[in-house]
Design a protein around this motif. Structure first.
Motif, PDB file in Angstrom:
ATOM      1  N   GLU A 220      20.855  -0.064  -3.467  1.00 31.99           N
ATOM      2  CA  GLU A 220      20.343   0.788  -2.622  1.00 31.99           C
ATOM      3  C   GLU A 220      20.925   2.098  -2.716  1.00 31.99           C
ATOM      4  OE1 GLU A 220      17.295   0.729  -0.421  1.00 31.99           O
ATOM      5  OE2 GLU A 220      17.304  -0.966  -1.866  1.00 31.99           O
ATOM      6  N   GLY A 221      22.083   2.450  -3.331  1.00 31.25           N
ATOM      7  CA  GLY A 221      22.718   3.646  -3.428  1.00 31.25           C
ATOM      8  C   GLY A 221      23.362   4.112  -2.194  1.00 31.25           C
ATOM      9  N   ILE A 222      23.149   3.635  -1.085  1.00 26.20           N
ATOM     10  CA  ILE A 222      23.932   4.035   0.253  1.00 26.20           C
ATOM     11  C   ILE A 222      24.423   2.753   0.735  1.00 26.20           C
ATOM     12  CG2 ILE A 222      22.488   6.057   0.377  1.00 26.20           C
ATOM     13  CD1 ILE A 222      20.907   4.209   2.423  1.00 26.20           C
ATOM     14  N   THR A 223      25.674   3.182   1.834  1.00 22.80           N
ATOM     15  CA  THR A 223      26.060   1.714   2.454  1.00 22.80           C
ATOM     16  C   THR A 223      25.101   1.257   3.530  1.00 22.80           C
ATOM     17  OG1 THR A 223      26.931   3.420   4.143  1.00 22.80           O
ATOM     18  CG2 THR A 223      28.216   3.122   2.197  1.00 22.80           C
ATOM     19  N   PRO A 224      25.430   0.127   3.975  1.00 21.18           N
ATOM     20  CA  PRO A 224      24.572  -0.415   5.064  1.00 21.18           C
ATOM     21  C   PRO A 224      24.407   0.304   6.142  1.00 21.18           C
ATOM     22  CG  PRO A 224      26.012  -2.116   3.980  1.00 21.18           C
ATOM     23  CD  PRO A 224      26.221  -1.036   3.521  1.00 21.18           C
ATOM     24  N   GLN A 225      25.743   1.023   6.774  1.00 20.56           N
ATOM     25  CA  GLN A 225      25.809   1.761   7.869  1.00 20.56           C
ATOM     26  C   GLN A 225      24.990   2.704   7.697  1.00 20.56           C
ATOM     27  OE1 GLN A 225      28.194   0.544   6.001  1.00 20.56           O
ATOM     28  NE2 GLN A 225      30.117  -0.058   7.366  1.00 20.56           N
ATOM     29  N   LYS A 226      24.955   3.553   6.486  1.00 18.46           N
ATOM     30  CA  LYS A 226      24.134   4.647   6.360  1.00 18.46           C
ATOM     31  C   LYS A 226      22.501   4.403   6.220  1.00 18.46           C
ATOM     32  CE  LYS A 226      23.676   9.080   5.050  1.00 18.46           C
ATOM     33  NZ  LYS A 226      24.160  10.374   5.857  1.00 18.46           N
ATOM     34  N   TYR A 227      22.478   3.452   5.660  1.00 19.30           N
ATOM     35  CA  TYR A 227      21.072   2.763   5.610  1.00 19.30           C
ATOM     36  C   TYR A 227      20.353   2.621   7.104  1.00 19.30           C
ATOM     37  CZ  TYR A 227      16.678   0.028   5.027  1.00 19.30           C
ATOM     38  OH  TYR A 227      15.259  -0.464   4.708  1.00 19.30           O
ATOM     39  N   ARG A 228      21.412   2.101   7.898  1.00 18.99           N
ATOM     40  CA  ARG A 228      20.766   1.656   9.610  1.00 18.99           C
ATOM     41  C   ARG A 228      20.588   2.926  10.252  1.00 18.99           C
ATOM     42  NH1 ARG A 228      24.358  -2.409  12.788  1.00 18.99           N
ATOM     43  NH2 ARG A 228      22.625  -3.876  12.534  1.00 18.99           N
TER      44      ARG A 228
END
Length: 233
Positions: A220-228
């Motif tokens: 996704e190009g971003i961390t799971p935390q950032k996606y959330r």
């Protein structure tokens, strides 16, 4: 029967000697008693009453039965079939058992073919909308480690052929297909729950949150935390 132009549904038995042929029509085999050894270029199947098998047109196959046997056979002219079909080895669940029963009843009804034709159209429609068994397995077990050999064995295909067959079915490799299912589930859990990253990583099949985070960033190009955070605004 190469020039078959009408649906045929009847009981047949097979000999102990291997025979080989192909036909211009599709064929469903429903074992009623005994079993059938069947070989194609890429498959070896021992077909028993708990399973049924669809054989597409122009598929070379060898077959024999070494025990007392009886099969319900549905021969389907090409005009009733989708443009492209492949072998399908199917577990006889409650729905397929009902189909087998209805076909058996129609095989005894020689007066009218209308109901048999309607039933055949229903069966061929299921060929288009039903996932092959290995794909059903993936959807149930994508959170677990899945090997190519396991998937190939479910379809009774040789592993060397399975990947190309799978790509023909889905447009993707098994690895990509499984990866996309895991990613979809991970994104759903990140948005719809307050679970920790560690719990979500376990839920989608990762040993630890670090490997899950690396994988998610790669996808996704971003961390799971950032996606959330971005999707919970």
């Amino acid at each position: 029967m190469d020039g078959l132009n009408q649906v045929i549904c009847e009981k047949r038995s097979y000999s102990k000697e291997f025979k080989s042929h192909q036909h211009e029509f599709g064929q469903f085999l429903f074992p009623l008693q005994g079993s059938l050894e069947l070989q194609t270029k890429w498959q070896e199947i021992n077909l028993d009453p708990d399973h049924c098998l669809y054989i597409p047109p122009k598929c070379d196959h060898n077959y024999r039965s070494v025990d007392r046997n009886e099969f319900l056979i549905l021969d389907i002219p090409s005009q009733y079939l989708p443009e492209d079909t492949s072998n399908m080895y199917i577990q006889v669940d409650e729905q397929w058992a009902s189909i087998r029963y209805l076909l058996l009843e129609e095989s005894r009804n020689k007066a009218s073919t209308a109901a048999l034709v309607d039933l055949t159209r229903y069966v061929t429609n299921k060929l288009q909308i039903s996932n092959p068994p290995s794909i059903e397995y993936i959807h149930k077990h994508f959170r677990e480690p899945i090997t190519l050999e396991t998937l190939a064995n479910i379809e009774h295909y040789h592993p060397v052929y399975y990947s190309s067959w799978f790509k023909k079915q889905t447009g993707k490799s098994p690895k990509v297909y499984i990866n996309e299912l895991r990613l979809k589930e991970a994104k759903h859990l990140l948005i719809s729950t307050e679970w920790s990253i560690s719990k979500i990583s376990e839920e989608v099949g990762f040993m630890n949150s670090s490997s899950f985070t690396r994988w998610f960033v790669n996808c996704e190009g971003i961390t799971p935390q950032k996606y959330r955070v971005l999707n919970n605004r």
